[in-house]
Design a protein around this motif. Sequence first.
Motif, PDB file in Angstrom:
ATOM      1  N   ASN A 290      37.737  81.460  66.931  1.00 36.45           N
ATOM      2  CA  ASN A 290      36.430  81.401  67.548  1.00 36.45           C
ATOM      3  C   ASN A 290      36.432  81.924  68.901  1.00 36.45           C
ATOM      4  O   ASN A 290      35.508  81.925  69.457  1.00 36.45           O
ATOM      5  CB  ASN A 290      36.046  80.127  67.412  1.00 36.45           C
ATOM      6  N   ASN A 291      37.630  82.312  69.595  1.00 36.99           N
ATOM      7  CA  ASN A 291      37.946  82.882  70.984  1.00 36.99           C
ATOM      8  C   ASN A 291      37.408  81.629  71.929  1.00 36.99           C
ATOM      9  O   ASN A 291      36.753  80.793  71.422  1.00 36.99           O
ATOM     10  CB  ASN A 291      36.891  84.081  71.305  1.00 36.99           C
ATOM     11  N   SER A 292      38.039  81.723  73.194  1.00 41.72           N
ATOM     12  CA  SER A 292      37.689  80.824  73.980  1.00 41.72           C
ATOM     13  C   SER A 292      37.337  81.280  75.407  1.00 41.72           C
ATOM     14  O   SER A 292      37.907  82.587  75.961  1.00 41.72           O
ATOM     15  CB  SER A 292      39.056  80.187  74.267  1.00 41.72           C
ATOM     16  N   LEU A 293      36.393  80.597  75.980  1.00 40.09           N
ATOM     17  CA  LEU A 293      35.958  80.919  77.478  1.00 40.09           C
ATOM     18  C   LEU A 293      36.446  80.065  78.406  1.00 40.09           C
ATOM     19  O   LEU A 293      35.639  79.782  79.333  1.00 40.09           O
ATOM     20  CB  LEU A 293      34.274  80.898  77.342  1.00 40.09           C
ATOM     21  N   GLY A 294      37.487  79.333  78.222  1.00 40.67           N
ATOM     22  CA  GLY A 294      38.039  78.361  79.159  1.00 40.67           C
ATOM     23  C   GLY A 294      38.368  77.107  78.512  1.00 40.67           C
ATOM     24  O   GLY A 294      38.323  76.789  77.346  1.00 40.67           O
TER      25      GLY A 294
ATOM     26  N   VAL B 135      39.692  69.977  76.527  1.00 43.58           N
ATOM     27  CA  VAL B 135      38.291  70.574  76.037  1.00 43.58           C
ATOM     28  C   VAL B 135      38.398  71.887  76.024  1.00 43.58           C
ATOM     29  O   VAL B 135      38.597  72.729  77.144  1.00 43.58           O
ATOM     30  CB  VAL B 135      37.337  70.106  76.978  1.00 43.58           C
ATOM     31  N   LEU B 136      38.427  72.726  75.004  1.00 45.50           N
ATOM     32  CA  LEU B 136      38.534  74.042  74.647  1.00 45.50           C
ATOM     33  C   LEU B 136      37.035  74.739  74.273  1.00 45.50           C
ATOM     34  O   LEU B 136      36.479  74.026  73.336  1.00 45.50           O
ATOM     35  CB  LEU B 136      39.581  74.405  73.748  1.00 45.50           C
ATOM     36  N   ASN B 137      36.643  75.470  75.183  1.00 43.28           N
ATOM     37  CA  ASN B 137      35.348  76.221  75.016  1.00 43.28           C
ATOM     38  C   ASN B 137      35.616  77.349  74.084  1.00 43.28           C
ATOM     39  O   ASN B 137      36.437  78.059  74.241  1.00 43.28           O
ATOM     40  CB  ASN B 137      34.823  76.402  76.305  1.00 43.28           C
ATOM     41  N   SER B 138      34.610  77.419  73.127  1.00 47.82           N
ATOM     42  CA  SER B 138      34.618  78.582  72.468  1.00 47.82           C
ATOM     43  C   SER B 138      33.466  79.313  72.386  1.00 47.82           C
ATOM     44  O   SER B 138      32.272  79.047  72.611  1.00 47.82           O
ATOM     45  CB  SER B 138      34.879  78.208  70.818  1.00 47.82           C
ATOM     46  N   VAL B 139      33.569  80.681  71.841  1.00 48.98           N
ATOM     47  CA  VAL B 139      32.338  81.708  71.888  1.00 48.98           C
ATOM     48  C   VAL B 139      31.577  81.206  70.624  1.00 48.98           C
ATOM     49  O   VAL B 139      30.551  81.401  70.787  1.00 48.98           O
ATOM     50  CB  VAL B 139      32.858  83.012  71.838  1.00 48.98           C
ATOM     51  N   LEU B 140      31.965  81.019  69.597  1.00 51.97           N
ATOM     52  CA  LEU B 140      31.478  80.902  68.197  1.00 51.97           C
ATOM     53  C   LEU B 140      31.358  79.526  67.547  1.00 51.97           C
ATOM     54  O   LEU B 140      30.319  79.340  66.680  1.00 51.97           O
ATOM     55  CB  LEU B 140      32.231  81.857  67.148  1.00 51.97           C
ATOM     56  N   ASP B 141      32.138  78.541  68.037  1.00 55.57           N
ATOM     57  CA  ASP B 141      31.861  77.447  67.340  1.00 55.57           C
ATOM     58  C   ASP B 141      31.852  75.932  68.197  1.00 55.57           C
ATOM     59  O   ASP B 141      32.789  75.076  67.952  1.00 55.57           O
ATOM     60  CB  ASP B 141      32.877  77.233  66.386  1.00 55.57           C
ATOM     61  N   GLY B 142      31.107  76.363  69.408  1.00 60.16           N
ATOM     62  CA  GLY B 142      31.248  74.880  70.030  1.00 60.16           C
ATOM     63  C   GLY B 142      32.435  74.781  70.762  1.00 60.16           C
ATOM     64  O   GLY B 142      33.180  75.631  71.372  1.00 60.16           O
TER      65      GLY B 142
ATOM     66  N   VAL C  66      29.914  78.182  74.280  1.00 60.33           N
ATOM     67  CA  VAL C  66      30.211  77.226  75.481  1.00 60.33           C
ATOM     68  C   VAL C  66      30.846  78.184  76.544  1.00 60.33           C
ATOM     69  O   VAL C  66      31.900  78.745  76.455  1.00 60.33           O
ATOM     70  CB  VAL C  66      30.917  75.983  75.138  1.00 60.33           C
ATOM     71  N   LEU C  67      30.245  78.279  77.800  1.00 62.29           N
ATOM     72  CA  LEU C  67      30.857  79.171  78.910  1.00 62.29           C
ATOM     73  C   LEU C  67      31.681  78.152  79.573  1.00 62.29           C
ATOM     74  O   LEU C  67      32.527  78.723  80.303  1.00 62.29           O
ATOM     75  CB  LEU C  67      29.390  79.800  79.799  1.00 62.29           C
ATOM     76  N   THR C  68      31.339  76.875  79.996  1.00 64.84           N
ATOM     77  CA  THR C  68      31.990  76.260  80.803  1.00 64.84           C
ATOM     78  C   THR C  68      32.176  74.766  80.512  1.00 64.84           C
ATOM     79  O   THR C  68      31.158  74.294  79.590  1.00 64.84           O
ATOM     80  CB  THR C  68      31.727  76.289  82.383  1.00 64.84           C
ATOM     81  N   SER C  69      33.114  74.062  80.896  1.00 64.66           N
ATOM     82  CA  SER C  69      33.017  72.673  80.411  1.00 64.66           C
ATOM     83  C   SER C  69      33.417  71.648  81.758  1.00 64.66           C
ATOM     84  O   SER C  69      34.161  72.427  82.456  1.00 64.66           O
ATOM     85  CB  SER C  69      33.909  72.246  79.343  1.00 64.66           C
ATOM     86  N   PHE C  70      32.958  70.466  81.904  1.00 65.54           N
ATOM     87  CA  PHE C  70      33.268  69.753  82.989  1.00 65.54           C
ATOM     88  C   PHE C  70      33.429  68.537  82.862  1.00 65.54           C
ATOM     89  O   PHE C  70      32.496  67.757  82.186  1.00 65.54           O
ATOM     90  CB  PHE C  70      32.108  70.207  84.231  1.00 65.54           C
ATOM     91  N   ILE C  71      34.073  67.653  83.456  1.00 69.29           N
ATOM     92  CA  ILE C  71      34.574  66.300  83.326  1.00 69.29           C
ATOM     93  C   ILE C  71      33.971  65.697  84.438  1.00 69.29           C
ATOM     94  O   ILE C  71      34.654  65.792  85.706  1.00 69.29           O
ATOM     95  CB  ILE C  71      35.935  65.778  83.006  1.00 69.29           C
ATOM     96  N   ASP C  72      33.098  64.792  84.511  1.00 70.37           N
ATOM     97  CA  ASP C  72      32.325  64.305  85.675  1.00 70.37           C
ATOM     98  C   ASP C  72      33.021  62.721  86.043  1.00 70.37           C
ATOM     99  O   ASP C  72      34.106  62.648  85.562  1.00 70.37           O
ATOM    100  CB  ASP C  72      30.759  63.819  85.381  1.00 70.37           C
ATOM    101  N   ASN C  73      32.572  62.194  86.971  1.00 75.38           N
ATOM    102  CA  ASN C  73      33.265  61.119  87.829  1.00 75.38           C
ATOM    103  C   ASN C  73      33.445  59.925  86.808  1.00 75.38           C
ATOM    104  O   ASN C  73      34.022  58.931  86.998  1.00 75.38           O
ATOM    105  CB  ASN C  73      32.776  60.909  89.128  1.00 75.38           C
ATOM    106  N   LYS C  74      32.880  59.911  85.363  1.00 76.60           N
ATOM    107  CA  LYS C  74      33.004  59.014  84.714  1.00 76.60           C
ATOM    108  C   LYS C  74      33.313  59.251  83.233  1.00 76.60           C
ATOM    109  O   LYS C  74      33.228  58.579  82.134  1.00 76.60           O
ATOM    110  CB  LYS C  74      31.351  58.365  84.488  1.00 76.60           C
ATOM    111  N   ASN C  75      34.212  60.426  83.220  1.00 81.30           N
ATOM    112  CA  ASN C  75      34.824  60.812  82.098  1.00 81.30           C
ATOM    113  C   ASN C  75      33.936  61.398  81.034  1.00 81.30           C
ATOM    114  O   ASN C  75      34.310  61.541  79.725  1.00 81.30           O
ATOM    115  CB  ASN C  75      35.831  59.879  81.815  1.00 81.30           C
ATOM    116  N   ASN C  76      32.654  61.681  81.369  1.00 80.76           N
ATOM    117  CA  ASN C  76      31.811  62.297  80.435  1.00 80.76           C
ATOM    118  C   ASN C  76      31.743  63.760  80.512  1.00 80.76           C
ATOM    119  O   ASN C  76      32.329  64.357  81.691  1.00 80.76           O
ATOM    120  CB  ASN C  76      30.381  61.696  80.667  1.00 80.76           C
ATOM    121  N   LEU C  77      31.513  64.577  79.500  1.00 79.14           N
ATOM    122  CA  LEU C  77      31.751  65.778  79.424  1.00 79.14           C
ATOM    123  C   LEU C  77      30.205  66.611  79.489  1.00 79.14           C
ATOM    124  O   LEU C  77      29.219  66.155  79.034  1.00 79.14           O
ATOM    125  CB  LEU C  77      32.386  66.157  78.047  1.00 79.14           C
ATOM    126  N   TRP C  78      30.300  67.699  80.254  1.00 78.46           N
ATOM    127  CA  TRP C  78      29.140  68.341  80.486  1.00 78.46           C
ATOM    128  C   TRP C  78      29.549  69.816  80.157  1.00 78.46           C
ATOM    129  O   TRP C  78      30.570  70.339  80.399  1.00 78.46           O
ATOM    130  CB  TRP C  78      28.594  68.584  81.914  1.00 78.46           C
TER     131      TRP C  78
END
Length: 956
Positions: A252-256, A266-273, A298-310
């Motif tokens: 699915n390729n990865s964007l980071g 957390v692995l971001n993909s081009v084709l499948d979330g 998914v172009l980017t992913s981020f873990i916030d200060n409460k360990n939730n994922l954006w």
Amino acid sequence: MKLIKSYFYTTFFILFTISFFAQVKNIGLPDVRNYKRNEYKGGTQNWNIGQDKNGNLYFANNNGLLQFDGSSWKKYPLPNLTSVRCLKIGDSGKIFVGGYNEFGYFQPDNKGKLKYTSLAKKVDKNKIKIIDFIWKIHAVDNQIIFQSFARAYIFKNNTLTILKAPKRFQFSFVVNNRLYFQDIEQGILEYKNGKLYALPNTKSLNSTEVWAMYSIGKGKTLIVTLEKGLFIYENNTVTPWNTEANNFVKKNNSLGASVINNKFIVLNSVLDGIIICDFNGKIIQHINRKKGLQNNTVLTSFIDNKNNLWLGLDNGIAYVNQSSPFTYFGFSYDISTVYASVIHQGNLYVATNQGVFYHAWNNNFKEDVFKLVEGTTAQSWNVQIIDNELICANNRGALVINGGRVTRIIDSKGYFGFKKIPNHPGFFIGSNYDGFAVFQKTGAGLTFKNQLLGFDKSSNSFELDQSYLWLKKDESIYRMTLSDDLSRFSSIKKIDRLTSKYRNIGSLQQIDGKVYFQTNNHFFRYSTEQELFYEDKHLSDLFKNIPVINALSEDSQSNLWYAFDESIGVLMKEKNKYKNIVAPFSNLTGNLVSNYLSVNTIDSKNIFIGLTDGLAHYDPELLNNFTTKPKAFIRSFSFPGDTIVLGNNQNKTENIRVPYSSNHVRFTFSSPTYENLENVQFSYQLEPFDEKWSNWSTISIKEYTNLREGDYTMKVKVRNSYGIQSEPSIISFTISPPWYRHFLAFMLYFILLIITIYFISNRIKMKIRKNKYYETIEQRRLYLEKESKIRQEQYDLEKEIEKLKNDKLQIKILAKDKELVNNSLQVVKKNKILNGIIHKLKEIDIDALDDSTKFQVSKLNKSIVKEVNTDKSWKDLEKHIKNVHFEFLKRLKEKYPTISPRELDLSTYLLMNMSTKEIAEIMNISGGGVELARYRLRKKLGLNKKENLIGFLMSI
């Protein structure tokens, strides 16, 4: 030394706790919330995400920098209006951003508003005409590095230096506080002391783009590429990371990527979330469009200060609530409303409105869906294990399930559920649509025995004890006795109240093998010997401070689950005590199945709760930071002409003064609490304007108008979806008085008052003197007026006397007139008599008389004739009457011009109140003539028969 040990233990505990918080469940899916571009008012693509110390989130968006504070979105475009491709929040609070031919930072001004400062202006345009896109920003060793394809711009101590790429940079990364670049010819380079040093054996990655690098263990670095998959760099060697995660990336390729507390990737993909895997590459979760994301890229992913994922998506933003102890099986798992669940022979079975579905319990849930049990496609009210057989209470009947299909239909009636019959081993009772039926366990399994006679009402709420079957129907209960041969009900009694004090029954349940009846959180048992209900004070006390419940169920761990309104809570049993837990379940409010409390506790880590849109999995052992207090912010304070933005990491704003002309103030609130935002509520109080805190509300704006001058303090607190309140956020301000209520104005008023008092005092003295003068004149005038009034009264009195004299005289005249008339009438009578004598004398034969007698008769006759002819009293009378009544006759003649003289005379006689006989004698006519004359006069005067003629004449 003790201090060092204490610090060590505290640090260890915090790290251990954080690590423990950072759990990723492999059962179900976390709650996912999508933010669409029409919601955040920006572009489609979101390239990078960051979070400041206050919890505000920032997104590098195609239309600029987006800021989200939990309540509202704000957009800050770059000067050249290009997209923002990267961002980094420095320790100073500056938000560094980069776009096409532009990079710099946003920083709050003295009013808290984010203002942009361009660092691209420091670049010599003569040497570098095109900066190109800035793709990455890093903060290392007090340096901010902006990386483009051709070079890196290093900002330190307000000075910008340039690092050229050997050939062409791809991307750059920070691993363990070391900065790395990928060059398309020299592989991965480390930046140290202003120079680049190549990492051995990394040129093999030149044929692909490296999108992320993370340390996953001592000496091990994970390298994430776009197309070639995942690699491990260890001991100067690059080797493929042959794991489940690697297979996913290759496909699915990865964007980071991003790392959750050095435990999950957390692995971001081009084709499948995205996928979330552990440090061994085992996939734990897979979230894509089918499972809730609005976009699979998914172009980017981020873990916030409460360990939730954006997640920054190719079209939109997604929030994944990873820190929650809840995960869900919903539409992506092909199940709908869940009424019951159970684990049997390694499978998880759920009874739904569409039938019974199952999934292997020991297998990974991340990809598979639930399968429908063949033959159960209908409303399924319950699924339960009876003597090792899986029985489904279905609309089609009582069904036996085995191996993923229905193997036997015990009875074709629709059923709600089944229970064992006490004192009758091997016998069970089932509640069906026509009442109750009895089942018996035989060598062939559970078999239908008979339908119980005597009762045909149905309900899913029933319990059995040693003596009775208890059924709750509506707000009443039925106490029923089974016959010895289990063929019928030998007695049935309907009960509407438990005691004289409590009417209506709220729920019927069995706890610790005993049947309880609940009303208004008071629990009763039934005494067979005394035939009455008595309260269990101990159990009632447990629910004393709990909202009124409508259902209660005891699970396999002796925990008491209760439903109230549209929410649930649990009394967790810990040794011999119960602990009330309700906050975590507030997120399920409104999603529970009405009148069907479905809780399946498998063990202390696995609890399933039936919902209207699927199944929730709850792990109470996952202690996480949802129990921490949220933070409340007064996000902005505005009034006509100015706005002060707070919570942007600026210095505290003090001495806020608001002109009185701008006493219409407006506050906005926020809380960086991103879980279940629709349940986040605010309460505020403006002192001294508000006497108490406001009611809780989801509205994050408050306005006040026409505030008086004075000092004010605004306090705001927030309550998250778990019911936990924050400490209040406070801002103080002063509203200046209007110019006419200013201190100087009051000084001026005082001076003017003194002057006014002096002026008024003088005026009063002058007024007093003038008033005395005018008072003397007024007294003189009043004296003259009084004197004049007395003279006038004297004059009026004299006139009145004169009038009275005239009236008296008039009366005398009238009396004289009457007397004169009477005298005149006497004269007339006399003359008449004398005329009669004359006529009598004429009848005497004179010739028969002697001369002497004849002479005497002739002399007498002449004397009488002379007396009659010389009497002018009648003419005098007529003249006198006309003179006396001249004004009357004048008015009568003017009013009635056609009246004759004779009628005037008649009117005068009538006015004098003369009788008809008198008038006849005066006018020398008969009495009938007088009446005829009166009639003609009435007609000429226009009087009817009822009007009085004399009265009318007197009114003229």
